[in-house]
Enzyme design. Sequence first.
Site, PDB file in Angstrom:
ATOM      1  N   HIS A  14       0.856  -1.207   0.065  1.00 15.51           N
ATOM      2  CA  HIS A  14      -0.064   0.154   0.010  1.00 15.51           C
ATOM      3  C   HIS A  14       0.799   1.258   0.064  1.00 15.51           C
ATOM      4  CE1 HIS A  14      -3.946   1.628   0.855  1.00 15.51           C
ATOM      5  NE2 HIS A  14      -3.384   2.695   0.655  1.00 15.51           N
ATOM      6  N   TYR A  32      -7.861  16.225  -2.750  1.00 17.90           N
ATOM      7  CA  TYR A  32      -7.179  16.923  -1.961  1.00 17.90           C
ATOM      8  C   TYR A  32      -5.720  17.336  -2.464  1.00 17.90           C
ATOM      9  CZ  TYR A  32      -4.943  12.375  -1.041  1.00 17.90           C
ATOM     10  OH  TYR A  32      -4.424  10.997  -1.228  1.00 17.90           O
ATOM     11  N   ARG A 107     -10.022   0.096  -6.078  1.00 18.14           N
ATOM     12  CA  ARG A 107     -10.431   0.228  -4.673  1.00 18.14           C
ATOM     13  C   ARG A 107     -11.837   1.040  -4.835  1.00 18.14           C
ATOM     14  NH1 ARG A 107      -7.183   4.527  -0.783  1.00 18.14           N
ATOM     15  NH2 ARG A 107      -7.198   3.412   1.129  1.00 18.14           N
ATOM     16  N   HIS A 164      -6.736  -1.593   5.777  1.00 18.57           N
ATOM     17  CA  HIS A 164      -6.195  -0.731   6.694  1.00 18.57           C
ATOM     18  C   HIS A 164      -6.856  -1.332   8.148  1.00 18.57           C
ATOM     19  CE1 HIS A 164      -4.022   1.844   4.452  1.00 18.57           C
ATOM     20  NE2 HIS A 164      -4.623   2.864   4.212  1.00 18.57           N
ATOM     21  N   ASP A 232       1.587   2.447   3.379  1.00 23.17           N
ATOM     22  CA  ASP A 232       0.636   3.761   3.063  1.00 23.17           C
ATOM     23  C   ASP A 232       1.313   5.028   2.991  1.00 23.17           C
ATOM     24  OD1 ASP A 232      -1.709   5.163   2.670  1.00 23.17           O
ATOM     25  OD2 ASP A 232      -2.183   5.515   4.919  1.00 23.17           O
ATOM     26  N   ASN A 237      -3.113  12.850   4.205  1.00 24.82           N
ATOM     27  CA  ASN A 237      -4.264  12.838   5.113  1.00 24.82           C
ATOM     28  C   ASN A 237      -4.179  12.415   6.623  1.00 24.82           C
ATOM     29  OD1 ASN A 237      -5.545  14.389   2.949  1.00 24.82           O
ATOM     30  ND2 ASN A 237      -6.411  12.572   2.228  1.00 24.82           N
TER      31      ASN A 237
END
Length: 275
Positions: A14, A32, A107, A164, A232, A237
Amino acid sequence: MNSTSIPSGAWDCHTHIYGPFDRYPLPANAAYTPQAAPFSALQALHRRLGIAQGVLVQAAPYGTDHTVIIDAIAASGGRYRGIGVIDATTTDAQLQQLHDGGIRGIRFNLMGHLPGSRDPVALRRTAERVHSLGWHVLVHGEMPVLIPVLEQWTTLATPLVIDHMARPDLTRPVDQAQLAALVAQLRHPGRWIKLSGVDRAMQGAATPWPQAIGHARMLLEAAPDRAIWGTDWPHPNIKGAAPDDAALLAFILDVCATDTRAQAVLVDNPGRLYA
């Protein structure tokens, strides 16, 4: 800490990449605005950690434009794979192009701060559509939202990867009924778990997150041959400072506890999923 070591050929399942923005600009309506985090920086991190292979998850700001990750996969010589984002306008020909470019799944974002459909019926149709390609669906959501969707999809043939750890808040007691439902889902042969996001689950608390080890091990024990892991990176964020990726790797090695289990989670399981 234990003496479990990172196995040869380990995967980071990830990651996201952004930019360079002069070559891969963000659209005007980006979900974002991240800092630049190009593929070269990710490769440098993986070299430092001893990670050989990786998965690039399409970043929400790029929408359905996969150019940045397709180019990176090509540059990697096949050592990296990708997870895409598609919508109703994506054609079968485009799906085949994505597959040829190294995409192996899509996803679904069920988190409120990210764009995407929340309609379980429409999402199921999309999941069924990618099944013939041998892809899977990465489902990103918190347990109260995620579990009812999973329970509606018990007959879905497309494999589902729960992202996650289903986004728990491990700084407070976890709802035991929801956790039991999640574990029950992991007994389904088509359900996988990504043992990532511990820093988010711990709300940015300092490492080494000992209180999270038992939770992650419970999920691992429910699906030892269908558990994977990722950093990740570059941690979009998040609240506060980004976690130390070496600490995230140390955490999953602690969760695995043995070299045999680390081999499964970091090499063998992702090797099958992203073939």
